[in-house]
Design a protein around this motif. Structure first.
Motif, PDB file in Angstrom:
ATOM      1  N   ASP A 228       0.835  -1.199   0.000  1.00  0.00           N
ATOM      2  CA  ASP A 228       0.000   0.000   0.000  1.00  0.00           C
ATOM      3  C   ASP A 228       0.871   1.250   0.000  1.00  0.00           C
ATOM      4  OD1 ASP A 228       1.121  -0.334   2.417  1.00  0.00           O
ATOM      5  OD2 ASP A 228      -0.748  -0.387   3.571  1.00  0.00           O
TER       6      ASP A 228
ATOM      7  N   GLU B  32      -1.361   0.163  -9.161  1.00  0.00           N
ATOM      8  CA  GLU B  32      -2.560  -0.260  -8.443  1.00  0.00           C
ATOM      9  C   GLU B  32      -2.963   0.729  -7.353  1.00  0.00           C
ATOM     10  OE1 GLU B  32      -1.217  -3.998  -7.135  1.00  0.00           O
ATOM     11  OE2 GLU B  32      -1.069  -4.742  -9.197  1.00  0.00           O
TER      12      GLU B  32
ATOM     13  N   GLU C 106      -4.453   3.592  -5.165  1.00  0.00           N
ATOM     14  CA  GLU C 106      -5.809   4.126  -5.248  1.00  0.00           C
ATOM     15  C   GLU C 106      -5.815   5.626  -5.483  1.00  0.00           C
ATOM     16  OE1 GLU C 106      -7.568   2.783  -1.662  1.00  0.00           O
ATOM     17  OE2 GLU C 106      -7.470   0.709  -2.341  1.00  0.00           O
ATOM     18  N   SER C 107      -4.777   6.285  -5.006  1.00  0.00           N
ATOM     19  CA  SER C 107      -4.768   7.729  -5.184  1.00  0.00           C
ATOM     20  C   SER C 107      -3.374   8.157  -5.621  1.00  0.00           C
ATOM     21  CB  SER C 107      -5.136   8.417  -3.869  1.00  0.00           C
ATOM     22  OG  SER C 107      -4.234   7.990  -2.879  1.00  0.00           O
TER      23      SER C 107
END
Lengths: 1168, 161
Positions: free
Chosen positions: A530, A576, A578-579
């Protein structure tokens, strides 16, 4: 072993010792002990040693004699230092007969003893002194006799103690003499004893090289000195003695002459767990005497003695420091013979000893008063001890498999030692005895518990000591243990927080190590990749590329591969994500502009700039986009995205590399964030990028509208030039930093049938503008008259027909003048029904202004206004300069009493510079039309000419008069351009015809109000030829000075220019006043008067004038003023009607002749 | 120089506590971390020593034995506050301070000579000459001379036997 104390023996006749009297004296004597403040002056020592307090044993001589003495050198205090004899005798007779003999007997025995002082104490009662004191001292007292008998040397060894049963024990004066004598005696004896012992020691040490010398014997001898010092509370001297012994021991050790020692170590069952600093845990002295002591025991004993003396001194920090050094150093030595020691003996011994030292130090430290710094270093050194103990756990842990054999655990292994981590084979059959260690060996969890407990203890001690960096290291160790035990989330937390402690000072090696651990754990824990992971990774790469970053990471081949896989994973993760993620100043990649010169893209709008991207990583980095941001002079920002660029010089502001959703930013500019880390970088000179002008690119310019009308909303004109492209759509946005607002929605096209203007709230959009076309859009804006010039930011976003997919954007800053180049001043002159208006036009700048025409127009034709203009016809163009304003006169004639609309003054003008520029441009254009090859030089030619004109203003006057433009100071050039230039200069100097120069004129419309005046008075003084017939029209008779001249004052009032609302007013009260001009005229008659003025009526009155001298005299002026009209109603102030007077006779002068005639002078001749 | 000394590692640290150079001599690779830790943790002890020295107004560069952790760590601070830290192999004999100071002096000289290299300032603006980053950059791997000098000293002390 407790230190031997100083002993004093006493003797007395046995009969006396049995009395109560003695018991009381004895008790009182004891109460004076311990002795205080003894000052030992030793011949062998430079300084006086002060003993603060000394305990003394007071025993009877008989008791002392019974003790046996051994041959082993004991302390010098073993034998009594002082022997005292107590005499109670008031009577000289008794003394002579019995006591003297007793003393002599005693005296003969004591004086034979070496190193012992003696003292005779004579106890007297106070009443005895009183009786003897009352009488004459005929006879010597008992004390005097004793002194005479026994004080053979100079030294006084007899003392008197005045003793009363009821007197105060504590009374110091009574005791001072005795105590002083006691001290002297003790010190004297001690000094002698020590000197003798020192002599012995020196002698023995001198025999060191001789065969048969034994270190152990010597040690015992010298130690007796140390013990003596200790007994005298001379701890420093005791410590020095032990330190000397230690040094000697090392010397002997170096000489490898250890025959008097047993083995290095003879491990006894409990050796590894006994407290280190106890010197009584083994019969050390006996072992030394027996020559069987092992080096291990000897060193331990020596350390324990040193430390116990330091303990007396309160030097706990030094004790702990000594212990750490000893344990580490001697532990190292024991490693050499590890195979004969019990398994884990060294670790267990070091562990228990270190912890026992901490306990012992704490015990010694209780009650000590330490300052802050000492407390800190005490804690620090205790931390070191605890850490030392922890390292033993590391070694044990690795060898029994509780811990992995890798850093940081393996760091505890001494360098250059075995690294296999296994349990060494040993020949010893003994086992270690420390229960904690034994338990930890058996039970993994017990081991971890001890390990964590000890580590936390060290952390705590380091933290209180202010040793942050040590504590950090320990935290890292705990995290490593967490990793080993599979407690990954705890470990990850520690390892992600630790790098921040190492990063600030550039400890990238440790930082990258921590991050490397964190990444490893992240992978092991199979956590999602992440945002957090990406940032850890970026931090890792950051530390990795720095100089020290790689040093702690495995071997070279591995880490290239490792980093490659990381970057690959990063790329996947960013896709990948998200932001959007952004990261600033990552050092792995750097973007620079090697050559600040951008190129224009040949057939497209925009410029090309070479950018150098350097990748410091050992692998490829996939990047999607590289963006460069430039900052211009006016704060203009430019994003270099392969599209339109405004020409000019920029500094490199920031750059960006995008990798999917991750963008890496770098700031290059000199307007840095105020953080200190970038302070050094900000001092670097900025990278300059110059973007050349692309003449064929889309361009937007601003200018003042050609026609300006004051009083209507201000507008500016946007000239939108498409350049080479057919623009399909362009949105233009104007904004001004000064806060002036543009009304985009009221934008209108000028001179164009193109109706493709779409006015919006913030922008206006032009669509479908052909190539090479200029569209003018007029945009109204809010008032900007407060500014001289207005800065406007223009943002254009456009697409072209050729490349419909490329959105280009262009940001420009333009400055447009908002002030008028002209200043206008109006003066009005009323003459009856006519009004003369004079406009004075002057240039507000240094520029010359060319005026084509000025015209005053009425707004309405039916206004009844007749306007006539006075204008010389000879000239078509007038020039006004700041020094030379232009005046323009208009005459207005109007019907009375009408509500008048304002007039408008139309001025058609241009600034000289614009005119000359257009002259030059048109000349250049016409001369270039013949030669295509010269087209590219157009701008250059114009620039050359304009610059030449800017440098020298000598051409201005001639040009303004004749239209001939003589360009000064252009050097003759060769070649095509030179020729063209020469031709141009020629053309400009000889304009083909006298016609008005080409180029655009500007128009400015200024509204002018028609002035209003209630009363216009025309005053006239008329000299009458015949005062009785004012109307006679005769020529004036000659007038002489001094002669009364009749004159008629007429004031004609006109209400023609009265404001429309006051038309009804028929009359005003007025006052006239003839000016006194006492040099020229005497005025006689009513000089001041009031009258009622009515429209178009004349008020007449006569006065007489007397000219005071001859000459052409101007008649006096008459001033006329309206009197206030009383206010109507209560609150209204009186109203003064406006009034203007002109002197109808203002231009007239009257010839006054000198007075003729005869004068008679009577002169007295003086006769009778 | 006493032959029994064995130099395990050297660290140079800038006045702002940035590491300039950390060199280890013939140490197992996995011990690198140990010496980096030692260089870092020594700074705490050096701070304590500096405080004590300021309190006693001492101007001695030599800070003495900092601490013992199976190597003996000694500290030295040049007049311009660059800290030099060395790790000597522990020995059970007395180490004379004079020998340690001799090593420090040699290392200090090596550092001085390296920092005097005018090319260190090659790409630095002139107003930045006092910037400590120059001092730090002397230890950069681009500048080999410093490393060579330090290695030579390590060899001379007996680091490579």
């Amino acid at each position: 072993m407790t230190a031997q104390r100083v002993t004093i023996t006493y003797s007395a006749p046995p009969a006396f010792l049995a009395t109560d009297h003695w018991k009381q004296v004895y008790a009182a004597l004891l109460s004076q002990l311990p002795l205080r403040n003894l000052h030992w002056k030793s011949a062998t020592r430079p300084n006086i040693r002060t003993i603060q307090e000394l305990d003394v044993n007071l025993v009877s001589a008989e008791a002392k004699q019974t003790e046996h003495t051994s041959q082993i050198p004991q302390t010098v205090l073993e034998k009594p230092l002082l022997s005292a004899y107590i005499v109670v005798c008031d009577d000289t007779e008794t003394y002579r007969n019995t006591v003297k003999k007793q003393i002599k007997e005693w005296h003969s025995t004591v004086t034979q003893r070496k190193n012992m002082e003696w003292l005779i104490i004579h106890i007297v009662r106070p009443d005895a002194i009183a009786t003897s004191g009352r009488m004459f001292q005929m006879k010597a007292s008992v004390l005097d006799k004793i002194k005479a008998d026994f004080n053979v040397e100079k030294r006084d060894r007899c003392v008197e103690l005045v003793w009363a049963y009821d007197s105060d024990y504590e009374n110091p004066t009574a005791w001072a003499d005795l105590i002083g004598k006691l001290k002297d005696g003790i010190l004297c004896a001690f000094d002698a004893a020590v000197a003798q012992r020192e002599e012995e020691v020196k002698r023995s040490e001198g025999q060191r090289q001789m065969p048969g010398w034994n270190f152990c014997t010597f040690f015992i001898l010298k130690e007796s000195l140390a013990n003596s010092y200790e007994g005298m509370n001379l701890y420093e001297d005791a410590l020095d003695t032990y330190n000397e012994l230690e040094i000697l021991f090392f010397q002997v050790l170096r000489e490898k002459n250890l025959s008097w020692f047993g083995t290095l170590i003879n491990p006894a069952p409990k050796d590894d767990s006994l407290p280190l600093l106890s010197h009584s845990k083994k019969p050390y002295r006996d072992l030394i005497l027996a020559n069987t002591i092992s080096v291990f025991d000897f060193r331990t004993y020596l350390l324990a003695r040193q430390c116990s003396i330091l303990g007396y001194l309160g030097h706990v920090v030094e004790i702990a420091r000594k212990a750490v050094a000893f344990l580490s150093a001697f532990g190292r030595r024991l490693r050499d013979i590890e195979e004969i020691l019990p398994t884990h003996f060294i670790e267990s011994w070091t562990y228990s000893s270190a912890l026992s030292v901490v306990e012992q130090c704490d015990a010694w430290a209780t009650g000590l008063e330490m300052n802050k710094a000492t407390i800190a270093s005490f804690n620090a050194v205790k931390g070191e001890l605890v850490e030392l103990a922890r390292h033993q756990l590391d070694i044990i842990g690795i060898s029994v498999g509780h811990l992995p054999n890798r850093p940081p655990f393996s760091m505890a292994f001494p360098s250059n030692s075995r690294r296999d981590g296994g349990t060494p084979a040993t020949s010893s059959t003994q086992r270690i005895s420390k229960s904690e260690i034994l338990m930890a060996l058996e039970d993994k969890n017990a081991f971890y518990k001890v390990y964590i407990g000890i580590t936390n203890r060290a952390i705590e001690l380091y933290a209180t000591a202010g040793r942050r960096k040590f504590a950090l290291k320990m935290h890292g160790d705990l995290a490593a243990l967490d990793v080993h035990r599979g407690r990954l989330s705890e470990a990850l937390q520690t390892f992600t927080s630790l790098p921040a402690h190492y990063a600030p000072h550039g400890w990238t090696s440790l930082e990258s190590y921590m991050l490397f651990q964190a990444l490893g754990i992240h992978t092991a824990a199979e956590k999602p990749r992440d945002r957090e992971w990406i940032f850890i990774l970026l931090d890792f790469l950051k530390a990795y590329v720095q100089d020290l970053g790689k040093e702690l990471l495995m071997n070279t081949e591995d880490h290239i591969e490792y980093v490659t896989s990381l970057v690959q994973a990063l790329h996947e993760a960013t896709q990948e994500a998200e932001s959007d993620l952004s990261h600033h100043d990552h050092p792995a990649i750097s973007v620079s502009v090697p050559n600040g010169q951008a190129r224009t893209a040949d057939n497209r709008d925009g410029a090309l700039l070479e950018v150098q991207v350097t990748n410091a990583l050992p692998c490829d980095v996939p990047a999607d986009e590289v963006i460069i941001n430039l900052t211009g002079r006016d704060g203009a920002k430019l994003t270099f995205l392969e599209n339109s660029a405004t020409p000019g010089i920029y500094s490199l502001h920031s750059s960006q590399v995008r990798m999917s959703r991750l963008s890496l930013h770098w700031l290059h500019s000199s307007t840095p964030p105020p953080s200190s880390s970038s302070a050094s970088r900000s001092k670097k000179p900025p990278t300059l990028v110059s973007i050349p002008r692309d003449i064929r690119a889309l361009d937007v310019r601003l200018r003042q509208p050609r026609r300006m009308e004051l009083g209507t909303p201000a507008r500016i004109v946007v000239a939108f030039n498409t350049g080479r492209n057919h623009v399909t759509r362009a949105s233009v946005k104007l904004s001004a930093p000064s806060g002036v607002e543009f009304r985009h929605n009221e934008a209108t096209l000028i001179d164009s049938d193109n109706d493709a203007l779409e006015a919006g709230e913030d922008t206006f959009v032009l669509s479908d503008v052909e190539a090479d076309k200029t569209v003018y859009v007029s945009v109204p804006h809010s008032d900007a008259s407060a500014f001289h010039a207005m800065r406007v930011n223009i943002t254009v976003e456009y697409t072209t027909l050729v490349e419909p997919d490329v959105n280009r954007s262009l940001t420009l800053v333009r400055v447009v003048l908002t002030s008028l180049p002209l200043a206008i001043n109006v003066e009005d002159f009323f003459r009856g029904t006519r009004l003369f208006t004079r406009f004075t036009l002057s240039s507000t700048s240094h520029q010359h202004i060319r005026l084509k025409s000025t015209e005053l127009r009425a707004t309405r034709d039916d206004d009844g206004l007749k306007i006539a203009k006075a204008m010389p016809r000879s000239r078509t163009v007038t020039t006004i300069t700041p020094e030379q304003p232009g005046k323009f006169l208009f005459q207005l004639d109007s019907a009375r009493g009408q509500d008048r609309e304002p007039l408008k003054l139309h001025i058609i003008y241009r600034v000289l510079r614009e005119e000359v520029e257009s002259v030059i441009e048109s000349a250049v254009d016409s001369s270039l039309s013949e030669s295509v090859s010269l087209q590219q030089y157009r701008a250059e030619l114009i620039d050359t000419l304009v610059q030449a004109l800017e440098k020298d203003a000598s051409w201005v006057n001639r040009y303004e008069a004749t239209g001939e433009l003589i360009v000064p100071g252009i050097p003759v050039q060769d070649g095509e351009v030179g020729e063209a230039l020469a031709h141009l200069i020629e053309t400009l100097a000889n304009p083909s015809s006298n016609q008005e120069p080409s180029g655009e004129w500007r128009e400015i419309i200024i509204p002018v109000d028609v002035p209003q005046m209630h009363i216009v008075a025309a005053a006239r003084l008329r000299v009458l030829s015949n005062p009785f017939n004012p109307d006679a029209v005769e020529s004036l008779p000659p007038l002489f000075a001094g002669q009364p001249i009749s004159a008629l004052l007429t004031i004609k009032a006109s209400f023609h220019w009265a404001p429309a609302e006051d038309v009804e007013k028929r009359s005003y009260r007025m006052r006239y006043d003839i000016e006194e001009r006492t040099k020229d005229w005497l005025v006689s008659g009513q000089k001041t008067g009031e009258f009622i003025a009515e429209d178009d009526r004349t008020f007449t009155t006569s006065v007489t004038l007397i000219a005071l001298h001859h000459g052409h005299l101007i008649l006096p002026k008459v001033s006329v003023a309206a009197l206030p009209i009383p206010g109507e109603g209560r609150m209204k102030a009186p109203l003064i009607p406006s009034c203007e007077t002109y002197q109808a006779h203002g231009a007239e002068a009257i010839l006054v002749l000198p007075r003729g005639g005869r004068s008679t002078f009577v002169v007295n001749m003086g006769g009778e | 120089m006493a032959p029994q000394l064995r130099l395990n590692a050297v660290a140079f640290v800038s006045p702002q506590n940035h590491p300039i150079l950390i060199r280890t001599f013939e140490q197992p690779r996995q011990d690198e971390l140990k010496y980096h830790y030692i260089a870092h943790t020594s700074l705490d002890v050096i701070d304590e020593r500096i405080q004590a020295a300021t309190a006693s107004k001492s101007t001695d560069c030599y800070l003495g034995l900092l601490y013992v952790e199976d190597v003996a760590v000694y500290g030295y601070m040049t007049p311009l506050k660059v800290k030099i830290i060395i790790a000597l192999e522990l020995s059970d004999s007395i180490v004379r301070d004079a020998d340690v100071v001799a090593i420090f002096k040699a290392l200090h000289t090596a550092y001085r000579r390296s920092v005097a290299n005018p090319f260190l300032r090659l790409n630095v603006p002139t107003e930045n000459v006092t910037d400590h980053s120059i001092l730090v950059s002397a230890g950069n791997s681009r500048w080999q001379a410093f490393r060579k000098r330090v290695d030579e000293i390590g060899r001379a002390v007996g680091g490579f036997q």
